[in-house]
Design a protein around this motif. Structure first.
Motif, PDB file in Angstrom:
ATOM      1  N   GLU A  22       0.835  -1.207   0.000  1.00 61.75           N
ATOM      2  CA  GLU A  22       0.000   0.000   0.000  1.00 61.75           C
ATOM      3  C   GLU A  22       0.868   1.256   0.000  1.00 61.75           C
ATOM      4  O   GLU A  22       0.557   2.238  -0.688  1.00 61.75           O
ATOM      5  N   THR A  26       1.030   4.110  -2.878  1.00 56.78           N
ATOM      6  CA  THR A  26       0.745   5.519  -2.553  1.00 56.78           C
ATOM      7  C   THR A  26       1.778   6.443  -3.171  1.00 56.78           C
ATOM      8  O   THR A  26       1.451   7.539  -3.640  1.00 56.78           O
ATOM      9  N   THR A  29       0.615   6.853  -6.754  1.00 53.36           N
ATOM     10  CA  THR A  29      -0.652   7.566  -6.989  1.00 53.36           C
ATOM     11  C   THR A  29      -0.666   8.954  -6.351  1.00 53.36           C
ATOM     12  O   THR A  29      -1.360   9.854  -6.829  1.00 53.36           O
ATOM     13  N   PHE A  31      -1.311  11.651  -3.037  1.00 53.43           N
ATOM     14  CA  PHE A  31      -2.491  11.919  -2.230  1.00 53.43           C
ATOM     15  C   PHE A  31      -3.354  12.960  -2.927  1.00 53.43           C
ATOM     16  O   PHE A  31      -2.840  13.942  -3.463  1.00 53.43           O
ATOM     17  N   PRO A  32      -4.662  12.752  -2.923  1.00 54.14           N
ATOM     18  CA  PRO A  32      -5.541  13.752  -3.562  1.00 54.14           C
ATOM     19  C   PRO A  32      -5.599  15.032  -2.736  1.00 54.14           C
ATOM     20  O   PRO A  32      -5.448  15.004  -1.515  1.00 54.14           O
ATOM     21  N   SER A 391     -15.663  12.361   2.609  1.00 56.50           N
ATOM     22  CA  SER A 391     -15.937  11.403   1.541  1.00 56.50           C
ATOM     23  C   SER A 391     -17.424  11.111   1.372  1.00 56.50           C
ATOM     24  O   SER A 391     -17.863  10.714   0.281  1.00 56.50           O
ATOM     25  N   GLN A 404      -1.997  20.299   1.463  1.00 55.89           N
ATOM     26  CA  GLN A 404      -3.251  19.629   1.123  1.00 55.89           C
ATOM     27  C   GLN A 404      -4.099  20.455   0.156  1.00 55.89           C
ATOM     28  O   GLN A 404      -5.170  20.020  -0.249  1.00 55.89           O
ATOM     29  N   ASP A 446      -8.351   9.525   8.037  1.00 53.43           N
ATOM     30  CA  ASP A 446      -8.487   9.637   6.582  1.00 53.43           C
ATOM     31  C   ASP A 446      -7.130   9.301   5.978  1.00 53.43           C
ATOM     32  O   ASP A 446      -6.207  10.128   5.976  1.00 53.43           O
ATOM     33  N   LYS A 447      -6.990   8.083   5.493  1.00 53.77           N
ATOM     34  CA  LYS A 447      -5.695   7.609   4.992  1.00 53.77           C
ATOM     35  C   LYS A 447      -5.247   8.324   3.721  1.00 53.77           C
ATOM     36  O   LYS A 447      -4.104   8.176   3.299  1.00 53.77           O
ATOM     37  N   LYS A 448      -6.141   9.108   3.134  1.00 53.52           N
ATOM     38  CA  LYS A 448      -5.805   9.824   1.898  1.00 53.52           C
ATOM     39  C   LYS A 448      -5.210  11.201   2.162  1.00 53.52           C
ATOM     40  O   LYS A 448      -5.047  11.991   1.226  1.00 53.52           O
ATOM     41  N   THR A 449      -4.861  11.500   3.418  1.00 53.35           N
ATOM     42  CA  THR A 449      -4.385  12.845   3.747  1.00 53.35           C
ATOM     43  C   THR A 449      -2.938  12.866   4.220  1.00 53.35           C
ATOM     44  O   THR A 449      -2.532  13.773   4.939  1.00 53.35           O
TER      45      THR A 449
END
Length: 506
Positions: A22, A26, A29, A31-32, A391, A404, A446-449
């Motif tokens: 993972e 990451t 990809t 982070f958004p 989300s 961010q 929030d794992k996307k941060t």
């Protein structure tokens, strides 16, 4: 890709192969960026109390303590202070033998104001048979700095901030660790006069922490009439993240995978191990001498009291939902509480069936809670309070960092510049549910941060992965309340010259 030795290393660190993969994915990809509605401000996400409300919050907090509430201070204190002395390292390793920058000139001109002056003077005499003044008179400025930073003297370039001499009040010299011990006695004592304080430490510094605590606790306990329960923990190796090269391939050093500490977000594991109702979280360097501490103590009680008040209301609502003794007017009242008090907003609730609305309200209420003190923005670098999208389409208060934001979008710069407040890392958290059971805090991340940053290792550019920050993405799915607090409660020490500010001079 992974050989036998790699698998043994992963196992020894407590990192699964799935987590390892993972992390690699990451890096590829990224982070958004977050979708942000607005910067939080007073009246829109930030609460400002009247004097009467302040008094009520303080009373609420003191009642909580005397009625048996369990409270603990959690102090991240594991990092070395090397960044605090960045300017002085540059001077020591630079070509100039005398101060040339404004920073260097200020350091030497006002050197006698530092609380560590006497200790540094002794180190200079020990190493050079001359004190600071004589060395400066001979233009041996670098000898003074060397005695401050290196192991031949105070070793301040490598010790953690917790162990540095920050303040001098009359004849006493205090480290940040000692200031936190005193603070705890002033706002975080339970009904039996116990003070529970937890420090996160690096393994190499733990013996020095223990030595200082053992030397000081008895005197502070007698001074304040309390009993200290001081605990420590280290950042868990299972939270380390793999380093990769510029092409996102795992970086190896002498054939061995290189892992790095994953930032303060890794400390969520340590916080998750704390067994208390209420936990104060505060950075190690945000302390002042006792003579200037009144506002800090006052507003610690204020945010603590407001937290307790909000938790009581949430408990009442959730117990109503559990026992079934409610009607839809009650549910709409709870929805209004979510909207007005917790600033959790969701435009589509009007389209939900009654049973769906009840479930939505219950899920939003039954979460860890944090009240965050926010100070007026005076240009300090760092994160700030915003209203951001989640989300599920709802919006809620979040503490965000500039990384961010999608800075290619013009509105991002507008949002950042429009911010009226700054995050001083002044949190108080309720980490048990309405039934008294501990939340598993890892379920609210929030794992996307997270963040990806570039580092250098032996001349090679590497990419490092930081977990969602402890007070950023790691608390993203908490109920969050921002409260306006005075700037006097925020006194960080980012550079050694910050100790020359009036707030640190006693």
């Amino acid at each position: 890709m992974l050989n036998t030795e790699d698998l043994k290393l992963l196992q020894s660190k407590g990192i699964s192969q799935e987590t390892f993969q993972e992390q690699l994915d990451t890096f590829k990809t990224g982070f958004p960026y977050l979708k942000i509605e607005a910067s939080a401000a007073i009246g829109n996400g930030i609460t400002k109390f009247s004097e009467q409300e302040i008094a009520e919050c303080i009373e609420e907090w003191e009642n909580f303590l005397t009625s048996g509430g369990a409270v603990e201070k959690f102090v991240p204190a594991s990092g070395a202070a090397s960044r605090m002395f960045k300017n002085m390292f540059e001077f020591l390793n630079g070509e100039n033998d005398v101060p040339t920058s404004d920073f260097e000139k200020k350091f030497f001109t006002e050197i006698e104001k530092f609380a560590f002056y006497d200790a540094l003077n002794e180190a200079c005499i020990k190493n050079h048979t001359k004190g600071i003044k004589d060395l400066i008179a001979e233009n041996k400025y670098k000898s003074v700095v060397e005695c401050m930073l290196n192991s031949c003297g105070l070793n301040y370039g490598f010790l953690p901030k917790a162990l540095l001499q920050f303040h001098k009040v009359n004849a006493e010299v205090h480290t940040p660790l000692e200031e936190h011990l005193e603070e705890g006695a002033q706002y975080a004592t339970d009904k039996d006069r116990n003070v529970n304080i937890h420090f996160t430490v690096s393994p190499e510094h733990k013996p020095e922490f223990i030595k200082l605590i053992n030397a000081k606790v008895s005197a502070f306990a007698e001074k304040w009439g309390v009993k200290y329960n001081v605990s420590m923990s280290e950042q868990k190796s299972s939270t380390d993240t793999i380093a990769v090269d510029i092409d996102n391939n795992p970086y190896r050093e002498d054939g061995k995978l290189l892992f790095r500490p994953a930032g303060h977000g890794a400390l969520l594991e340590n916080l998750n191990d704390i067994d208390a109702d209420v936990v104060f979280v505060k950075n190690i360097d945000n302390v002042v001498p006792s003579s200037l501490r009144a506002e800090t103590i006052k507003f610690k009680k204020v945010i603590g009291g407001y937290l307790v008040k909000v938790q009581k209301q949430i408990k009442t609502y959730l117990e109503m939902l559990d026992c079934g003794k409610y009607n839809m007017d009650d549910v709409h009242e709870m929805e209004t509480f979510l909207h007005n008090t917790l600033c959790v907003r969701y435009d589509d609730t009007k389209n939900l069936e009654d049973c769906e609305l009840v479930l939505y309200v219950k899920n939003k209420l039954n979460r860890p809670i944090r009240v965050c003190g926010m100070v007026k923005n005076d240009g300090e670098p760092g994160g700030g309070p915003y209203i951001a999208y989640n989300s599920d389409g709802s919006r809620s208060p979040q503490i965000l960092e500039s990384a961010q934001f999608d800075m290619s979008m013009p509105e991002s710069e507008i949002l950042i510049k429009s911010g009226t407040h700054f995050n001083p890392v002044d949190l108080v958290c309720y980490i048990k549910d309405y039934k008294g059971n501990k939340f598993n805090l890892k379920n609210y991340v929030d794992k996307k941060t997270g963040l990806i940053s570039e580092k250098s290792k032996s001349g090679t550019t590497l990419k490092a992965l930081e977990l969602p920050g402890l007070w950023n993405g790691s608390m993203s799915d908490w109920n969050t309340i921002f409260v306006d607090v005075p700037l006097a409660t925020f006194n960080p020490v980012k550079t050694v010259n910050d100790l020359l500010r009036v707030q640190h001079q006693g």
